[in-house]
Scaffold this motif. Structure first.
Motif: not given
Length: 308
Positions: A105, A111, A195-198
């Motif tokens: 990803k 982001d 963690q929530n933004a690869e």
């Protein structure tokens, strides 16, 4: 001007093109032999059976020619640069590999925009770079996973056989293995992946934030961190020791940054703006629509019906 054009061999083989094409093939072959491929000896080749050759992974030469930009055309340059890339014919339509082997990803638009929105040049330095042939810089595979591949040389009209020690462009696992390599190296330096933004990372001590879209990293360095300039220089030196990069570009007022076909500009008060004006204008020129009238609303089917 948008992108490059892949050229058929019939065009490449023309007398006016062939020498430049051969040079491009040699450059790519030398690079691949340095980073990925080892050609089998005549003795090793003679031992291959027809059944083995038929089942081998297949690579090919992808020869392209960059279109001249409008500025180059205005300057009298009508020919673009020839480039060859040896790619794998690992086609999904033939066999789609599991997602856990291919997933990679990239940062979402939201982001990335949040990162830019939280950055002011009075508080941060912003830099960008580019990994050269990123997939070829991923970790070599274990010796047991090396592949014997076949490669058709369109110039010599011969089938060549090579041992390949890792992923190349065209391999379905290429993006995932490159991301694993980069993430591993960054974590060894103390970076943490969000963690929530690869593919977005930060260093809790050095004050560095990184967003990486495949092979294009954008970095911010927090000026409030003591000795941030030395930290920045050491970080860049370490990265250059692990990877081959195409240099570093800093965003400054009056010095715009071209990133993923977006233009980043900065004002004197440190604010940063993102726009796609340059890319949009290229598309308009390509499709001969530069003289069309602009509208304030996106052109949808419903709006098109109203206008008609």
């Amino acid at each position: 001007y948008v992108g490059v054009v892949e050229i058929p061999w019939s065009e490449c083989a023309k007398p006016e093109n062939i020498e430049a094409v051969r040079k491009a093939i040699k450059r790519e072959t030398d690079t691949m032999q340095e980073m990925r491929l080892t050609r089998l000896t005549p003795e090793e080749t003679a031992k291959l059976t027809e059944k083995q050759i038929k089942r081998m992974p297949e690579f090919r030469h992808s020869i392209t020619r960059r279109r001249p930009t409008p500025a180059e055309v205005s300057a009298g340059e009508t020919e673009g640069e020839w480039k060859d890339r040896i790619v794998s014919k690992d086609l999904k339509v033939k066999y789609k590999k599991p997602a856990e082997l291919t997933h990679s990803k990239v940062p979402s638009t939201s982001d990335f925009r949040l990162l830019v929105a939280s950055t002011n040049l009075l508080e941060y330095e912003v830099w960008a770079s580019d990994f050269k042939c990123a997939y070829l810089q991923s970790f070599k595979r274990a010796r047991s996973e090396w592949r014997v591949i076949k490669l058709w040389n369109p110039d010599t009209r011969e089938l060549e056989f090579h041992m390949c020690c890792g992923v190349v462009y065209g391999d379905q696992e290429g993006a995932a293995e490159w991301k694993h390599t980069l993430t591993t190296r960054l974590k060894e330096m103390g970076f943490i992946e969000i963690q929530n933004a690869e593919s977005m990372y930060y260093h809790p001590v050095w004050g560095i934030r990184i967003s990486v879209h495949v092979d294009d990293p954008l970095m911010t360095f927090e000026k409030a961190v003591k000795g941030y300039q030395k930290i920045r220089d050491n970080f860049m030196k370490t990265m250059e020791g692990m990877f081959v990069l195409k240099g570093w570009v800093q965003l400054l007022p009056g010095v715009e940054l071209d990133y993923l076909s977006m233009r980043l500009t900065a004002s004197d008060d440190g604010g940063i703006r993102i726009d796609n004006d340059r890319f949009v204008n290229k598309l308009l020129v390509k499709y001969e629509m530069q003289d069309c009238n602009p509208i304030n609303r996106p052109l949808t089917r419903e709006l098109l019906q109203i206008l008609e």
